[in-house]
Design a protein around this motif. Structure first.
Motif, PDB file in Angstrom:
ATOM      1  N   LEU A 344       0.952  -1.282   0.075  1.00 27.94           N
ATOM      2  CA  LEU A 344       0.136   0.001   0.089  1.00 27.94           C
ATOM      3  C   LEU A 344       0.801   1.257   0.137  1.00 27.94           C
ATOM      4  CD1 LEU A 344      -2.941  -1.112   2.580  1.00 27.94           C
ATOM      5  CD2 LEU A 344      -2.932  -0.232   0.251  1.00 27.94           C
ATOM      6  N   VAL A 345       2.041   1.373   0.837  1.00 27.91           N
ATOM      7  CA  VAL A 345       2.900   2.394   0.865  1.00 27.91           C
ATOM      8  C   VAL A 345       3.342   2.519  -0.413  1.00 27.91           C
ATOM      9  CG1 VAL A 345       4.786   3.366   2.103  1.00 27.91           C
ATOM     10  CG2 VAL A 345       3.095   2.126   3.354  1.00 27.91           C
ATOM     11  N   VAL A 352       1.887   9.170  -5.939  1.00 27.62           N
ATOM     12  CA  VAL A 352       2.003  10.732  -5.734  1.00 27.62           C
ATOM     13  C   VAL A 352       3.354  11.409  -6.188  1.00 27.62           C
ATOM     14  CG1 VAL A 352       2.891  12.391  -3.772  1.00 27.62           C
ATOM     15  CG2 VAL A 352       0.914  10.468  -3.522  1.00 27.62           C
ATOM     16  N   THR A 353       4.392  10.457  -6.478  1.00 34.79           N
ATOM     17  CA  THR A 353       5.740  11.026  -6.806  1.00 34.79           C
ATOM     18  C   THR A 353       6.076  10.634  -8.262  1.00 34.79           C
ATOM     19  OG1 THR A 353       7.052   9.285  -6.129  1.00 34.79           O
ATOM     20  CG2 THR A 353       6.612  11.092  -4.678  1.00 34.79           C
ATOM     21  N   GLY A 354       5.317   9.641  -8.797  1.00 30.90           N
ATOM     22  CA  GLY A 354       5.518   9.190 -10.243  1.00 30.90           C
ATOM     23  C   GLY A 354       6.870   8.398 -10.187  1.00 30.90           C
ATOM     24  N   GLU A 355       7.570   8.046  -8.793  1.00 34.35           N
ATOM     25  CA  GLU A 355       8.992   7.110  -8.604  1.00 34.35           C
ATOM     26  C   GLU A 355       8.528   5.875  -8.021  1.00 34.35           C
ATOM     27  OE1 GLU A 355      11.846   9.705  -7.466  1.00 34.35           O
ATOM     28  OE2 GLU A 355      11.790  11.243  -9.067  1.00 34.35           O
ATOM     29  N   GLU A 356       9.536   5.024  -8.016  1.00 34.80           N
ATOM     30  CA  GLU A 356       9.478   3.938  -7.282  1.00 34.80           C
ATOM     31  C   GLU A 356      10.285   4.052  -6.048  1.00 34.80           C
ATOM     32  OE1 GLU A 356       7.340   1.548  -7.952  1.00 34.80           O
ATOM     33  OE2 GLU A 356       6.984   2.508  -9.917  1.00 34.80           O
ATOM     34  N   LEU A 357       9.991   3.203  -4.978  1.00 34.30           N
ATOM     35  CA  LEU A 357      10.555   3.338  -3.863  1.00 34.30           C
ATOM     36  C   LEU A 357      12.188   2.719  -3.867  1.00 34.30           C
ATOM     37  CD1 LEU A 357       8.059   2.153  -1.123  1.00 34.30           C
ATOM     38  CD2 LEU A 357       9.267   4.416  -1.275  1.00 34.30           C
ATOM     39  N   THR A 358      13.063   3.255  -3.418  1.00 31.28           N
ATOM     40  CA  THR A 358      14.422   2.797  -3.305  1.00 31.28           C
ATOM     41  C   THR A 358      14.511   1.478  -2.437  1.00 31.28           C
ATOM     42  OG1 THR A 358      15.336   4.163  -1.624  1.00 31.28           O
ATOM     43  CG2 THR A 358      15.375   5.051  -3.798  1.00 31.28           C
ATOM     44  N   VAL A 359      15.431   0.857  -2.672  1.00 35.10           N
ATOM     45  CA  VAL A 359      15.769  -0.390  -1.688  1.00 35.10           C
ATOM     46  C   VAL A 359      15.741   0.100  -0.057  1.00 35.10           C
ATOM     47  CG1 VAL A 359      17.405  -2.255  -0.909  1.00 35.10           C
ATOM     48  CG2 VAL A 359      16.714  -1.664  -3.386  1.00 35.10           C
ATOM     49  N   GLN A 360      16.508   1.206   0.123  1.00 36.37           N
ATOM     50  CA  GLN A 360      16.726   1.704   1.538  1.00 36.37           C
ATOM     51  C   GLN A 360      15.527   2.203   1.880  1.00 36.37           C
ATOM     52  OE1 GLN A 360      19.794   2.093   3.514  1.00 36.37           O
ATOM     53  NE2 GLN A 360      17.883   2.194   4.735  1.00 36.37           N
ATOM     54  N   GLN A 361      14.648   2.880   1.053  1.00 33.45           N
ATOM     55  CA  GLN A 361      13.392   3.316   1.609  1.00 33.45           C
ATOM     56  C   GLN A 361      12.582   2.229   1.980  1.00 33.45           C
ATOM     57  OE1 GLN A 361      12.374   5.607  -1.968  1.00 33.45           O
ATOM     58  NE2 GLN A 361      12.654   7.496  -0.655  1.00 33.45           N
ATOM     59  N   GLN A 362      12.474   1.179   1.158  1.00 34.70           N
ATOM     60  CA  GLN A 362      11.588  -0.066   1.283  1.00 34.70           C
ATOM     61  C   GLN A 362      12.086  -0.876   2.763  1.00 34.70           C
ATOM     62  OE1 GLN A 362      12.391  -2.606  -2.108  1.00 34.70           O
ATOM     63  NE2 GLN A 362      10.828  -1.536  -3.362  1.00 34.70           N
ATOM     64  N   THR A 363      13.402  -0.817   2.924  1.00 35.99           N
ATOM     65  CA  THR A 363      13.757  -1.231   4.347  1.00 35.99           C
ATOM     66  C   THR A 363      13.286  -0.505   5.398  1.00 35.99           C
ATOM     67  OG1 THR A 363      15.784  -2.023   3.147  1.00 35.99           O
ATOM     68  CG2 THR A 363      15.703  -1.914   5.565  1.00 35.99           C
ATOM     69  N   TRP A 364      13.510   0.914   5.292  1.00 35.39           N
ATOM     70  CA  TRP A 364      12.765   1.864   6.390  1.00 35.39           C
ATOM     71  C   TRP A 364      11.473   1.542   6.816  1.00 35.39           C
ATOM     72  CZ3 TRP A 364      15.461   6.614   3.764  1.00 35.39           C
ATOM     73  CH2 TRP A 364      16.743   6.696   4.180  1.00 35.39           C
ATOM     74  N   ILE A 365      10.523   1.516   5.789  1.00 35.17           N
ATOM     75  CA  ILE A 365       9.202   1.239   5.816  1.00 35.17           C
ATOM     76  C   ILE A 365       8.794  -0.181   6.340  1.00 35.17           C
ATOM     77  CG2 ILE A 365       7.023   0.744   4.467  1.00 35.17           C
ATOM     78  CD1 ILE A 365       7.946   2.941   2.255  1.00 35.17           C
ATOM     79  N   LYS A 366       9.726  -1.346   5.926  1.00 35.07           N
ATOM     80  CA  LYS A 366       9.392  -2.582   6.688  1.00 35.07           C
ATOM     81  C   LYS A 366       9.745  -2.373   8.037  1.00 35.07           C
ATOM     82  CE  LYS A 366      10.272  -5.273   2.482  1.00 35.07           C
ATOM     83  NZ  LYS A 366      11.113  -6.243   1.676  1.00 35.07           N
ATOM     84  N   ASP A 367      11.033  -1.756   8.518  1.00 35.30           N
ATOM     85  CA  ASP A 367      11.519  -1.827   9.819  1.00 35.30           C
ATOM     86  C   ASP A 367      10.330  -1.008  10.769  1.00 35.30           C
ATOM     87  OD1 ASP A 367      13.642  -3.069   9.130  1.00 35.30           O
ATOM     88  OD2 ASP A 367      15.053  -1.502   9.202  1.00 35.30           O
ATOM     89  N   ASN A 368       9.891   0.197  10.129  1.00 38.11           N
ATOM     90  CA  ASN A 368       8.778   0.933  10.888  1.00 38.11           C
ATOM     91  C   ASN A 368       7.557   0.177  11.101  1.00 38.11           C
ATOM     92  OD1 ASN A 368       9.781   3.674  11.779  1.00 38.11           O
ATOM     93  ND2 ASN A 368      10.691   3.377   9.735  1.00 38.11           N
ATOM     94  N   LEU A 369       7.124  -0.436  10.001  1.00 33.45           N
ATOM     95  CA  LEU A 369       5.907  -1.010  10.188  1.00 33.45           C
ATOM     96  C   LEU A 369       5.945  -2.364  11.060  1.00 33.45           C
ATOM     97  CD1 LEU A 369       4.732  -1.394   6.093  1.00 33.45           C
ATOM     98  CD2 LEU A 369       3.617  -0.052   8.200  1.00 33.45           C
TER      99      LEU A 369
END
Length: 379
Positions: A344-345, A352-369
């Motif tokens: 969903l994120v 919103v941005t027209g771009e894909e999440l980077t690997v680092q951003q995906q890691t941050w999201i997973k850790d926070n979730l």
């Protein structure tokens, strides 16, 4: 006499996060040059000197330098008022001795009834105020709106009129029939802040502030100077500048003198390939503030960073036609509910941005979730 009418400097304002102090200093220098070229007898600033009631240190320093240069070095009398963006209490500090150098800065309603006389003209400096100020000053509980307040204010001002002089009102309100742009604070609630134009008919000229376009009002005796800079995309096609006003031989005339922005606000449209083509971007002023309309449908990896390498001052990006079918079409509620939180994120970020999440951003999201999930289980 001849005076220059300007307003809405909004010193310290930012445009989508970009600092405008350099542009504001440049615009001021042009205003000062016009004042000198036109040999004006005074400079009128119709409110909103600052953009915030508590301006930054940098904004205060810039404004102070402007006043020193305009009033002390060049010896121009300055007639100014506080606007709805200013803090009247803070601006009032120093007022009593400012007047000793012909810097007249009114921040209170009662000051409007003491005209500043220069040459053949009486100036009534009426700062922005709320109806309660008039209610208390006139001891009249029936005053509830700005229209009711202005009626009483003008009656009181007219008592000070000298028949052999021109009468100029300097004020900062929304006059009925005017047009707003996106950058002006929308204060109107049920018309409470509207001043009927008919109430201003006794003045030879009304130097208005508050609205940022010079064409917001076209009255025989009243004008908005507009802001010296473009503060929103909706002002993109506006000409910015100041009015030069003459009050001679019982007749008041005025004309507009344009200011050329240090950096303009523009909108460009095209595909990513077109906008990043050297022959295109070298044909335009890339130092401007750009709102970009993209015609591409497909997702473009690292799009924003690539565009910023060419256009360093992007204030917005708009997808005119969305993206290709697999990214453009919204998922049904059932499909959305079936998505994992990380998906969903990822979907939201992409839309919103027209771009894909980077690997680092995906890691941050997973850790926070994961941390949030753990916290929920621990309750």
């Amino acid at each position: 006499m001849r005076f220059l009418h300007t307003a809405d400097w909004h010193i310290g304002k930012k445009l989508h996060g970009y600092d405008l102090l350099e542009e504001q200093v440049d615009a001021f220098q042009q205003i000062l040059a016009i004042a000198k070229e036109e040999k004006v007898d005074a400079i009128v600033v119709s409110g909103d000197l600052y953009d915030r009631s508590v301006p930054s240190v940098e904004a205060i320093e810039v404004f102070n330098r402007m006043i020193v240069e305009m009033n002390l070095k060049e010896r121009f009398p300055v007639l100014a008022i506080s606007g709805n963006h200013d803090s009247s209490i803070r601006l009032e500090t120093g007022g009593p001795w400012f007047a000793q150098s012909d810097f007249h800065l009114n921040t209170r309603l009662d000051q409007a009834f003491e005209p500043v006389e220069i040459g053949n003209t009486q100036f009534f400096l009426l700062p922005y105020f709320e109806p309660i100020s008039a209610r208390l000053y006139f001891d009249n509980e029936e005053i509830r709106t700005i229209e009711q307040a202005i009626k009483e204010v003008i009656k009181e001002i007219e008592k000070q009129f000298k028949s052999d002089m021109a009468h100029v009102l300097v004020s900062h309100f929304f006059v009925a029939g005017s047009e707003k742009s996106d950058s002006e604070t929308k204060l109107m609630v049920g018309g409470l802040d509207t001043v009927p134009l008919s109430l201003l008919k006794s003045f030879d000229y009304v130097a208005l502030g508050h609205l940022h376009g010079k064409n917001a009002l076209k009255a025989e005796n009243a004008r908005y100077s507009g802001s010296p800079l473009k503060f929103s995309l909706s002002e993109m096609n506006q000409k910015k500048g100041v009015w030069i006003v003459d009050t001679e031989a019982g007749e008041t005339t005025f004309r507009f003198e344009e200011i050329i922005p240090l950096r303009d606000v523009k909108q460009i449209e095209g595909s990513f390939k077109e906008l990043t083509a050297q022959e295109f971007y070298e044909s335009i002023d890339r130092e401007s503030y750009f709102h970009i309309q993209l015609t591409d449908r497909a997702v473009i990896p690292n799009m924003m960073n690539q565009l910023r390498q060419i256009y360093p001052r992007i204030i917005g990006i708009e997808r005119l036609f969305g993206r290709d079918v697999q990214h453009k079409e919204s998922k049904s509620k059932k499909e959305t509910k079936a998505l994992a939180p990380t998906e969903l994120v990822d979907q939201f970020f992409s839309e919103v941005t027209g771009e894909e999440l980077t690997v680092q951003q995906q890691t941050w999201i997973k850790d926070n979730l994961a941390a949030l999930h753990q916290a929920e289980r621990g309750k």
